[in-house]
Design a protein around this motif. Structure first.
Motif, PDB file in Angstrom:
ATOM      1  N   VAL A   1      53.088  14.489  56.709  1.00 33.60           N
ATOM      2  CA  VAL A   1      52.642  13.116  56.962  1.00 33.60           C
ATOM      3  C   VAL A   1      51.451  12.795  56.072  1.00 33.60           C
ATOM      4  O   VAL A   1      50.513  13.584  55.963  1.00 33.60           O
ATOM      5  CB  VAL A   1      52.255  12.924  58.447  1.00 33.60           C
TER       6      VAL A   1
ATOM      7  N   SER B   1      55.725   7.172  68.840  1.00 35.69           N
ATOM      8  CA  SER B   1      55.034   7.442  67.597  1.00 35.69           C
ATOM      9  C   SER B   1      55.235   8.924  67.275  1.00 35.69           C
ATOM     10  O   SER B   1      55.952   9.635  67.984  1.00 35.69           O
ATOM     11  CB  SER B   1      53.556   7.087  67.697  1.00 35.69           C
TER      12      SER B   1
ATOM     13  N   ILE C   1      51.465   5.061  63.171  1.00 36.89           N
ATOM     14  CA  ILE C   1      52.305   5.031  61.966  1.00 36.89           C
ATOM     15  C   ILE C   1      52.329   3.662  61.298  1.00 36.89           C
ATOM     16  O   ILE C   1      52.876   3.516  60.208  1.00 36.89           O
ATOM     17  CB  ILE C   1      53.737   5.478  62.276  1.00 36.89           C
TER      18      ILE C   1
ATOM     19  N   HIS D   1      48.734   9.478  55.190  1.00 32.44           N
ATOM     20  CA  HIS D   1      48.261   8.124  55.471  1.00 32.44           C
ATOM     21  C   HIS D   1      48.076   7.361  54.157  1.00 32.44           C
ATOM     22  O   HIS D   1      47.401   7.845  53.244  1.00 32.44           O
ATOM     23  CB  HIS D   1      46.942   8.181  56.243  1.00 32.44           C
TER      24      HIS D   1
ATOM     25  N   TYR E   1      59.503   6.246  55.078  1.00 30.63           N
ATOM     26  CA  TYR E   1      58.640   5.621  56.085  1.00 30.63           C
ATOM     27  C   TYR E   1      59.478   5.271  57.306  1.00 30.63           C
ATOM     28  O   TYR E   1      60.717   5.299  57.269  1.00 30.63           O
ATOM     29  CB  TYR E   1      57.891   4.425  55.515  1.00 30.63           C
TER      30      TYR E   1
END
Length: 200
Positions: free
Chosen positions: A6, A189, A171, A8, A40
């Motif tokens: 993951v 999530s 997310i 950001h 995504y």
């Protein structure tokens, strides 16, 4: 066991906006610029801020299959009956039938110019995620509603909030619903116990 990498990022590529809809609030939806092998879980949305929105991109951790494509769509709302020259609609995604027991499309999608479902190109890179990767989340604030459009049907989009869910990662996706006042249910999530975090 970690199932997802993951990262950001800022979602700064505009997908659509509601200009011309006559809704009282402005809406813009955004996606990330995806690197090879990254995906995504749904567009982000705001009320027109040109900087986009924060969100996360994901990719499978080695040897796992936590992501599958979204192959079908369910229409949640359209502006049919509004008289607007441009058509708008809200959608929830679905993975292929054989994956629907174990995979979830977390975020929704907003289309402009047509009441037809999002095209493959529209939603390129948007994936459904395995239930082993998710935890419960709450509805956050309402971002937009179609109030003012004069459509026959009411629709709105809401934030997915991770407040009070210590294992949940924000997310950036939104969830569409029919109606203006009832927030969505059964929100999810990503579970931070299932990820390998990466820097920007």
């Amino acid at each position: 066991m970690p199932l997802l990498h993951v990262k950001h990022v800022q979602f700064h590529v505009k997908i659509n906006d509601d200009s011309g809809s006559r809704a009282r609030k402005d809406l813009a939806t955004w996606k990330p610029c995806l690197e090879d092998g990254w995906y995504y879980l749904g567009p982000a949305a705001n009320n027109g801020d040109s900087r986009g929105c924060p969100g996360v991109i994901v990719k499978p951790a080695g040897g796992t299959t936590p992501l599958v494509p979204i192959t079908d769509w369910v229409k949640v709302w359209s502006d049919a009956g509004s008289g607007n020259p441009t058509d708008y609609a809200l959608w929830r995604g679905l993975p292929a039938r054989e994956h629907r027991t174990n995979y979830i499309a977390i975020g929704g999608f907003f289309t402009r110019y047509s009441h037809q479902r999002p095209t493959t190109e529209d939603a390129r890179g948007m994936m459904a995620v395995h239930k082993d990767c998710v935890v419960a989340a709450n509805p956050g604030k309402q971002i937009w509603s179609d109030a003012g459009t004069r459509a026959r049907q009411d629709g709105a989009i809401w934030e997915i909030s991770t407040d009070g869910h210590l294992l949940a990662i924000d997310i950036g996706a939104f969830v569409p619903v029919e109606g203006h006042t009832i927030p969505p249910r059964n929100l999810y999530s990503i579970d931070r116990n299932r990820i390998v975090p990466e820097g920007p």
